[in-house]
Enzyme design. Structure first.
Site, PDB file in Angstrom:
ATOM      1  CE  LYS A  16      27.087 105.436  12.689  1.00  0.00           C
ATOM      2  NZ  LYS A  16      27.264 104.568  13.854  1.00  0.00           N
ATOM      3  NE  ARG A  92      23.680 100.132  11.774  1.00  0.00           N
ATOM      4  CZ  ARG A  92      24.924  99.723  11.714  1.00  0.00           C
ATOM      5  NH1 ARG A  92      25.301  98.945  10.735  1.00  0.00           N
ATOM      6  NH2 ARG A  92      25.792 100.070  12.621  1.00  0.00           N
ATOM      7  NE  ARG A 131      36.727 101.051  13.350  1.00  0.00           N
ATOM      8  CZ  ARG A 131      35.423 100.857  13.207  1.00  0.00           C
ATOM      9  NH1 ARG A 131      34.592 101.842  13.409  1.00  0.00           N
ATOM     10  NH2 ARG A 131      34.978  99.679  12.830  1.00  0.00           N
ATOM     11  NE  ARG A 162      34.786  96.585  14.043  1.00  0.00           N
ATOM     12  CZ  ARG A 162      33.506  96.862  13.816  1.00  0.00           C
ATOM     13  NH1 ARG A 162      32.782  97.413  14.758  1.00  0.00           N
ATOM     14  NH2 ARG A 162      32.951  96.614  12.656  1.00  0.00           N
ATOM     15  NE  ARG A 173      31.496  97.335   8.333  1.00  0.00           N
ATOM     16  CZ  ARG A 173      32.702  96.961   8.729  1.00  0.00           C
ATOM     17  NH1 ARG A 173      32.954  95.709   8.990  1.00  0.00           N
ATOM     18  NH2 ARG A 173      33.665  97.844   8.861  1.00  0.00           N
TER      19      ARG A 173
END
Ligand SMILES: [Zn+2]
Length: 217
Positions: A16, A92, A131, A162, A173
């Site tokens: 997204k 969220r 990523r 990350r 998550r």
């Protein structure tokens, strides 16, 4: 016709952020990423930034009300009505969605579409492993799906993985996100567009663009 006001819902790895970035660059729609707004406020040491910093330093979550204040500052910018915007990373939870609804109503801004980036846990793990995030400009790339090139990444900053992109953390998550997001699907039912986020990014992009174009007709 007013500019499109949209929300992007999706877990980390759903693409997204990448899509929002691309739409912002190609269609000049304003990308309001909660993470970026927080970072900017902290870097610029604004009142809200300093308040957020105190929560983060204490290891606490930044309260919804503070994030809503940050979003409010951005939404009151006249450019929002001119160009439209994508809210990325917020809401969220139902509580956040209700707060946002009140804010939009107070500002007489109407929400046009909510895009749900639907993706499996397995695909999420595969994607996040590749990523990379720029330490300088905070843009997100992927070694396979969206590599940094001289053209796509003129800043040429340091690309990093990350710390919370380990499989265990991704699984955790994902589960939390699914639990929190499920009620939002119902909350936004009348405006919801579900995207198959496991499709190629270009295909997902065309689907979203088509929806935006249909709004503007
Ligand atoms: Zn960069």
């Amino acid at each position: 016709m007013s500019a499109p006001i949209m929300i992007f819902l999706g877990t980390a790895g759903s693409g997204k952020g990448t899509q929002a970035q691309k739409l912002s660059e190609n269609l000049d729609i304003i990308h309001l990423s909660t993470g970026d707004l927080l970072r900017e406020a902290r870097d610029n040491k604004t009142e809200l930034g300093k308040a957020a910093e105190s929560y983060i330093a204490a290891g606490d979550l930044v309260p919804d009300a503070l994030i809503l204040d940050l979003i409010k500052e951005s939404l009151t910018d006249p450019k929002i009505r001119e160009k439209g915007c994508i809210l990325d990373g917020f809401p969220r939870t139902i509580a956040q969605a209700e707060g946002l609804s009140s804010l939009l109503e107070a500002l007489s801004i109407s929400l046009d579409k909510v895009f749900l980036f639907d993706i499996s846990l397995e695909e999420t793990i595969e994607r996040l492993g590749g990523r990379r995030i720029c330490a300088t400009c905070h843009r997100i790339f992927h070694i396979k799906h969206n590599p940094a090139t001289a053209e796509s990444h003129p800043c040429d900053g340091n690309l990093k993985i990350r710390v919370d992109d380990t499989e265990e953390k991704i699984r955790y998550r994902y589960t939390v996100y699914q639990e929190q997001t499920a009620p939002l699907i119902d909350y936004y039912r009348s405006k919801l567009v579900t995207l198959d986020a496991s499709e190629a990014p270009d295909k997902v992009y065309e689907t979203i663009k088509g929806q935006i174009m249909a709004l503007e007709e």
